[in-house]
Motif scaffolding. Structure first.
Motif, PDB file in Angstrom:
ATOM      1  N   VAL A 166       0.269   9.326  -2.420  1.00 34.83           N
ATOM      2  CA  VAL A 166      -0.578   9.159  -1.253  1.00 34.83           C
ATOM      3  C   VAL A 166       0.104   9.699   0.002  1.00 34.83           C
ATOM      4  O   VAL A 166       1.326   9.657   0.116  1.00 34.83           O
ATOM      5  N   ASP A 167      -0.688  10.243   0.896  1.00 38.85           N
ATOM      6  CA  ASP A 167      -0.175  10.691   2.188  1.00 38.85           C
ATOM      7  C   ASP A 167       0.167   9.445   3.006  1.00 38.85           C
ATOM      8  O   ASP A 167      -0.672   8.869   3.676  1.00 38.85           O
ATOM      9  N   ILE A 168       1.448   9.025   2.907  1.00 38.82           N
ATOM     10  CA  ILE A 168       1.864   7.738   3.470  1.00 38.82           C
ATOM     11  C   ILE A 168       1.599   7.675   4.972  1.00 38.82           C
ATOM     12  O   ILE A 168       1.137   6.666   5.499  1.00 38.82           O
ATOM     13  N   ASP A 169       1.875   8.758   5.678  1.00 41.03           N
ATOM     14  CA  ASP A 169       1.697   8.740   7.130  1.00 41.03           C
ATOM     15  C   ASP A 169       0.237   8.532   7.505  1.00 41.03           C
ATOM     16  O   ASP A 169      -0.088   7.707   8.365  1.00 41.03           O
ATOM     17  N   LEU A 170      -0.652   9.268   6.833  1.00 43.26           N
ATOM     18  CA  LEU A 170      -2.074   9.103   7.125  1.00 43.26           C
ATOM     19  C   LEU A 170      -2.526   7.692   6.742  1.00 43.26           C
ATOM     20  O   LEU A 170      -3.222   7.018   7.511  1.00 43.26           O
ATOM     21  N   ALA A 171      -2.096   7.233   5.556  1.00 45.25           N
ATOM     22  CA  ALA A 171      -2.481   5.894   5.106  1.00 45.25           C
ATOM     23  C   ALA A 171      -2.057   4.845   6.130  1.00 45.25           C
ATOM     24  O   ALA A 171      -2.816   3.945   6.476  1.00 45.25           O
TER      25      ALA A 171
ATOM     26  N   GLY B  93      -2.562  -7.734  -1.327  1.00 50.76           N
ATOM     27  CA  GLY B  93      -1.943  -6.418  -1.472  1.00 50.76           C
ATOM     28  C   GLY B  93      -2.926  -5.433  -2.042  1.00 50.76           C
ATOM     29  O   GLY B  93      -4.110  -5.738  -2.210  1.00 50.76           O
ATOM     30  N   GLY B  94      -2.433  -4.249  -2.316  1.00 52.76           N
ATOM     31  CA  GLY B  94      -3.309  -3.235  -2.868  1.00 52.76           C
ATOM     32  C   GLY B  94      -2.531  -1.982  -3.174  1.00 52.76           C
ATOM     33  O   GLY B  94      -1.337  -1.883  -2.874  1.00 52.76           O
ATOM     34  N   GLU B  95      -3.200  -1.055  -3.810  1.00 50.88           N
ATOM     35  CA  GLU B  95      -2.569   0.202  -4.196  1.00 50.88           C
ATOM     36  C   GLU B  95      -3.560   1.317  -3.918  1.00 50.88           C
ATOM     37  O   GLU B  95      -4.749   1.193  -4.224  1.00 50.88           O
ATOM     38  N   THR B  96      -3.070   2.374  -3.298  1.00 53.45           N
ATOM     39  CA  THR B  96      -3.915   3.545  -3.082  1.00 53.45           C
ATOM     40  C   THR B  96      -3.232   4.736  -3.725  1.00 53.45           C
ATOM     41  O   THR B  96      -2.047   4.963  -3.498  1.00 53.45           O
ATOM     42  N   ALA B  97      -3.964   5.469  -4.538  1.00 55.13           N
ATOM     43  CA  ALA B  97      -3.401   6.643  -5.217  1.00 55.13           C
ATOM     44  C   ALA B  97      -4.273   7.844  -4.902  1.00 55.13           C
ATOM     45  O   ALA B  97      -5.482   7.817  -5.129  1.00 55.13           O
ATOM     46  N   GLU B  98      -3.629   8.853  -4.341  1.00 56.60           N
ATOM     47  CA  GLU B  98      -4.336  10.091  -4.000  1.00 56.60           C
ATOM     48  C   GLU B  98      -4.139  11.062  -5.162  1.00 56.60           C
ATOM     49  O   GLU B  98      -3.011  11.461  -5.455  1.00 56.60           O
TER      50      GLU B  98
ATOM     51  N   TYR C 198       0.837  -1.189   0.000  1.00 60.57           N
ATOM     52  CA  TYR C 198       0.000   0.000   0.000  1.00 60.57           C
ATOM     53  C   TYR C 198       0.872   1.238   0.000  1.00 60.57           C
ATOM     54  O   TYR C 198       0.981   1.960   0.968  1.00 60.57           O
ATOM     55  N   ARG C 199       1.518   1.482  -1.110  1.00 65.62           N
ATOM     56  CA  ARG C 199       2.374   2.643  -1.140  1.00 65.62           C
ATOM     57  C   ARG C 199       2.286   3.264  -2.520  1.00 65.62           C
ATOM     58  O   ARG C 199       2.159   2.615  -3.513  1.00 65.62           O
ATOM     59  N   ASP C 200       2.362   4.531  -2.570  1.00 64.32           N
ATOM     60  CA  ASP C 200       2.359   5.228  -3.841  1.00 64.32           C
ATOM     61  C   ASP C 200       2.864   6.626  -3.586  1.00 64.32           C
ATOM     62  O   ASP C 200       2.633   7.211  -2.541  1.00 64.32           O
TER      63      ASP C 200
ATOM     64  N   PHE D  73      -6.936 -11.700  -3.379  1.00 64.06           N
ATOM     65  CA  PHE D  73      -7.601 -10.497  -3.857  1.00 64.06           C
ATOM     66  C   PHE D  73      -6.652  -9.315  -3.703  1.00 64.06           C
ATOM     67  O   PHE D  73      -5.863  -9.264  -2.768  1.00 64.06           O
ATOM     68  N   MET D  74      -6.753  -8.378  -4.636  1.00 63.02           N
ATOM     69  CA  MET D  74      -6.007  -7.123  -4.510  1.00 63.02           C
ATOM     70  C   MET D  74      -6.937  -5.966  -4.873  1.00 63.02           C
ATOM     71  O   MET D  74      -7.812  -6.126  -5.717  1.00 63.02           O
ATOM     72  N   ASP D  75      -6.734  -4.836  -4.229  1.00 66.00           N
ATOM     73  CA  ASP D  75      -7.602  -3.690  -4.499  1.00 66.00           C
ATOM     74  C   ASP D  75      -6.806  -2.500  -5.010  1.00 66.00           C
ATOM     75  O   ASP D  75      -5.598  -2.387  -4.766  1.00 66.00           O
ATOM     76  N   TYR D  76      -7.492  -1.624  -5.692  1.00 64.91           N
ATOM     77  CA  TYR D  76      -6.957  -0.315  -6.068  1.00 64.91           C
ATOM     78  C   TYR D  76      -7.973   0.725  -5.639  1.00 64.91           C
ATOM     79  O   TYR D  76      -9.166   0.605  -5.948  1.00 64.91           O
ATOM     80  N   ILE D  77      -7.514   1.708  -4.892  1.00 70.23           N
ATOM     81  CA  ILE D  77      -8.365   2.830  -4.510  1.00 70.23           C
ATOM     82  C   ILE D  77      -7.756   4.092  -5.111  1.00 70.23           C
ATOM     83  O   ILE D  77      -6.628   4.464  -4.777  1.00 70.23           O
ATOM     84  N   GLY D  78      -8.485   4.717  -6.014  1.00 71.37           N
ATOM     85  CA  GLY D  78      -8.105   6.035  -6.528  1.00 71.37           C
ATOM     86  C   GLY D  78      -8.984   7.047  -5.816  1.00 71.37           C
ATOM     87  O   GLY D  78     -10.201   6.869  -5.763  1.00 71.37           O
ATOM     88  N   ILE D  79      -8.390   8.072  -5.251  1.00 69.55           N
ATOM     89  CA  ILE D  79      -9.172   8.957  -4.375  1.00 69.55           C
ATOM     90  C   ILE D  79      -8.638  10.389  -4.456  1.00 69.55           C
ATOM     91  O   ILE D  79      -7.443  10.602  -4.668  1.00 69.55           O
ATOM     92  N   GLY D  80      -9.541  11.343  -4.309  1.00 67.66           N
ATOM     93  CA  GLY D  80      -9.126  12.746  -4.330  1.00 67.66           C
ATOM     94  C   GLY D  80      -8.314  13.101  -3.096  1.00 67.66           C
ATOM     95  O   GLY D  80      -7.199  13.615  -3.177  1.00 67.66           O
TER      96      GLY D  80
END
Lengths: 349, 349
Positions: free
Chosen positions: A15-20, A141-146, A10-12, A107-114
């Motif tokens: 993304v605000d890594i600390d908040l994530a 695993g997963g990926e989050t992109a802010e 979960y890194r990108d 399963f893996m997820d992707y969250i794209g978020i404002g």
């Protein structure tokens, strides 16, 4: 496992890594609890690792599917309720591979978020972890992109599942024959399809709010009815494929396109299916949409599942056994149609 | 294969199916050409099928990764140039599993978009297919969701890759020891990371347009420099893992977080790495960003790859052989650092 998810998967950059990380901490336990013994956890890891258990499969075939939740997310945002959409995406994915006989592995997820925010983020992930736990599927695993410029205040949720099936146990539909019975298994509402039309009718045309309680919904709000999570049919499928009393020759997951478009995906070219539309109750949310939107019945069955979330095709003499399995697993199921000679068409009578 | 992709895998209630199919037709041949013999194509298919070749693997470990292109897409939209972002997402995914020694098997994409349009859609898919072809990876399926309310005029592009590696050939970094040499392999620019900062400096602060030609870029436009596709290191990795002259003990894909964050993902806790920042040329797009944005050098190496897209850790006496392999495959590679006793830290001198 959770360590790897937190620090690596979960890194990108966006993304605000600390908040994530602080939000992830809240659901660490749930995500860790989905771990399966086939998962390997080296010290680092750019990808997730999953060893195929060759004691269980001689000719393993991987079955993978990718899906999004679609504009059901808009309803989640209207109601600020984010604990169900994780179930939606996992269950949708599980059903999509289970219909081919595959056991869900990971399963893996992707969250794209404002803008990453609480409790949205941890509620979405908790839903994913809970839904995966229920079917024994690992969150690998997963990926989050802010991306504020792209999503504004919105977000998108994408899921990918990988399962496995022994090659000679693949369920393809090829063996469906005239005389086979179609078993319908009940849905609890829209699942994750038809939301563009539903929102247009209910919110734009009728002017309902998410907390409106139209009489037809008998005390349930529009938001609650729309957000009911996608039903996961894996418990019944898993029991049926292991049963010697039942041979499922084809399964269709009734998603966008309804019975009309999804059943032909597995139907041999020389067969038709006639469905009986009264076989299972039509959930009242569909009645509301059809009535208020003056939706033509054929159109309705082309956009929505209309109460049938899954169809199994079974030799007629095994239909009772199949229905018993579904009911034992807590599903409402019944004969809903029959296979005839034809040309790959679906009729709903 | 293309039939399945067209009729089954690329489908969603939210998408203009007719338009999607007519655009898909234009890239059908490219997508079909990625087919691998392990792919099975039953008449229907809710998920994509891929049989594991057990003649090649005794203890197969699947390696999967999910990624997005991020705000590099914004630059693609500024320039209306959509043929490179497919390469970005595929190559990013391939690198992420290749660093663990995995051979890419199959890829799936998700496109979330406000309004499906040409040539965006077919150019994105053609890029995906071309990039997959180059590494022998199959396009197993995908999902496209048209969501005007969520994406407006924008789109998001997500990719998932599944690869396989023999368990005892997994590359984890555990064997990295003091004395090992770090080999840096050149990047051609930002790849898919650091775009939020880059766009802010170049477009907001400096007021450049995508077609501006700052002197530092020597005739290349800002848009062209930013959009250079993510380098795929698989050819060199594939050659190295099959070579008896080289044993790669660890590989790091330098994405968001730069050398500082990505190298520690594989570094044993009792080692440090000292990098030499002059080992490889810094692409001029980074020089422009750093100069115009007055970016601190540590910050720059924390956000950008700064010219090193991948790092291999090799026993010192094999470094020449490893560099030869990279150069034979057309990459600029050189010694860029060394491993010391330490505590999992990265220093850039």
């Amino acid at each position: 496992m959770s360590k790897e998810i937190k620090s690596n998967l979960y890194r990108d950059a966006g993304v605000d890594i600390d908040l994530a990380q602080s939000l992830l901490k809240k659901v660490k336990q749930k995500i860790s609890s989905t771990k399966r013994p086939e998962m390997l956890t080296p010290i680092g890891g750019f990808g997730g690792l999953f060893q195929i258990d060759l004691s269980k499969y001689r000719e393993p075939v991987l079955v993978s599917s990718i899906d999004g939740v679609g504009t059901k997310l808009t309803v989640a945002m209207m109601t600020e309720k984010f604990d169900t959409v994780g179930h939606d995406i996992v269950n949708h994915c599980v059903n999509d591979i289970a219909v081919q006989g595959a056991e869900p592995l990971y399963f893996m997820d992707y969250i794209g978020i404002g803008k990453l925010r609480s409790p949205l983020y941890e509620h979405v992930l908790a839903g994913i972890a809970d839904a995966c736990s229920e079917v024994g599927c690992a969150v690998l695993g997963g990926e989050t992109a802010e991306m504020p410029g792209m999503y504004g205040n919105d977000f998108d949720l994408v899921g990918v599942i990988t399962g496995v099936v022994e090659k000679n146990r693949l369920i393809t539909g090829e063996k469906i024959k005239p005389g086979h019975t179609a078993i319908g298994i009940a849905s609890n509402g829209l699942h994750t399809n038809g939301f563009s039309l539903a929102r247009k009718i209910l919110f734009e045309k009728c002017g309902y709010q998410a907390n409106s309680r139209p009489a037809l919904l008998e005390g349930v709000t529009v938001g609650e009815a729309l957000l009911r999570p996608h039903t996961c049919y894996w418990p019944a499928i898993n029991k049926a494929v292991q049963s010697s009393d039942v041979r499922i020759d084809g399964m269709a997951h009734i998603t966008g396109g309804g019975l009309y478009d999804n059943v032909p995906r597995i139907l041999p070219a020389e067969t038709d299916v006639e469905f009986n539309r009264d076989a299972l109750p039509v959930p009242s949310i569909f009645k509301l949409i059809v009535e208020k939107g003056e939706v033509d019945v054929v159109e309705a069955y082309r956009v929505f599942n209309m109460g049938i979330g899954m169809v199994w095709f079974i030799p007629a003499d095994q239909a009772d056994a199949a229905i018993s399995i579904c009911r034992d697993c807590g599903f409402n199921a019944t004969r809903c149609g029959r296979v005839l000679h034809g040309s790959g068409k679906v009729r709903i009578l």
